[in-house]
Design a protein around this motif. Structure first.
Motif, short mmCIF file in Angstrom:
data_model
loop_
_atom_site.label_atom_id
_atom_site.label_comp_id
_atom_site.label_asym_id
_atom_site.label_seq_id
_atom_site.Cartn_x
_atom_site.Cartn_y
_atom_site.Cartn_z
N ARG A 177 -1.50 8.30 -0.96
CA ARG A 177 -1.89 9.16 -2.03
C ARG A 177 -2.43 10.42 -1.59
NH1 ARG A 177 -2.08 6.25 -7.26
NH2 ARG A 177 -0.29 4.76 -6.93
N MET A 226 -3.87 3.29 -1.16
CA MET A 226 -4.01 2.65 -2.57
C MET A 226 -3.04 1.19 -2.54
SD MET A 226 -5.17 2.96 -5.64
CE MET A 226 -5.10 4.73 -6.20
N THR A 227 -3.75 0.28 -2.88
CA THR A 227 -3.22 -1.03 -2.79
C THR A 227 -2.40 -1.39 -4.28
OG1 THR A 227 -4.87 -1.96 -1.23
CG2 THR A 227 -3.44 -3.65 -2.46
N VAL A 228 -1.24 -1.39 -4.25
CA VAL A 228 -0.45 -1.79 -5.69
C VAL A 228 -0.14 -3.10 -5.54
CG1 VAL A 228 1.34 -0.82 -6.98
CG2 VAL A 228 0.10 0.85 -5.46
N GLU A 231 2.32 -5.55 -8.00
CA GLU A 231 3.35 -5.58 -9.15
C GLU A 231 3.90 -6.81 -9.26
OE1 GLU A 231 5.06 -0.87 -8.42
OE2 GLU A 231 5.56 -2.34 -7.03
N GLN A 234 -8.10 1.01 -4.96
CA GLN A 234 -8.45 2.12 -3.95
C GLN A 234 -8.78 1.47 -2.52
OE1 GLN A 234 -11.62 4.21 -5.48
NE2 GLN A 234 -10.18 5.50 -7.02
N THR A 238 0.87 -1.00 -0.02
CA THR A 238 0.00 0.11 -0.04
C THR A 238 0.96 1.26 -0.20
OG1 THR A 238 -0.06 0.11 2.46
CG2 THR A 238 -1.88 -1.24 1.19
N GLY A 296 -10.34 1.51 -9.05
CA GLY A 296 -9.00 1.14 -9.23
C GLY A 296 -8.69 1.45 -10.80
N GLU A 344 -3.86 -1.02 -9.67
CA GLU A 344 -3.89 -0.16 -8.19
C GLU A 344 -5.32 -0.31 -7.87
OE1 GLU A 344 -2.68 3.75 -9.50
OE2 GLU A 344 -0.61 3.15 -9.62
#
Length: 96
Positions: free
Chosen positions: A34, A40-42, A44, A77, A31, A67, A75
């Protein structure tokens, strides 16, 4: 005399190696803060031919959040690290 196929009737996909792409990827879920300290959970680490738009849509629906997909990352929310990690592992991804 015909031989019986021992695998007949089993639910075997046409391309059994397709899931290997998912299992070999090492995804990270984190996270970040922002604007206005909103989390925001990302997600990758995607490689290969993963349909990120479809996966993002599934994840957003499952957690009930908005997201997007940006720069080969999903991403979502809000702070949904635990739930997103569970959902990805259920779909065969390896999450660090």
């Amino acid at each position: 005399m015909s031989q019986d196929d021992p695998f007949e009737g089993l639910d075997v996909p046409d391309d059994p190696t397709a899931d290997l792409d998912r299992a070999t990827q090492q995804l990270t879920v984190r996270t970040e803060k922002r604007r206005y300290d909103k989390p925001m959970t990302v997600v990758e680490g995607f490689e290969g031919s993963t349909d990120l738009d479809d996966l993002a849509s599934q994840l957003k629906s499952a957690v009930g959040a908005g997201g997007t997909v940006k720069d080969d990352a999903i991403e979502v929310q809000g702070d949904h690290r635990d739930r997103v990690s569970e959902l990805l592992e259920e779909r065969g991804f390896q999450v660090a």
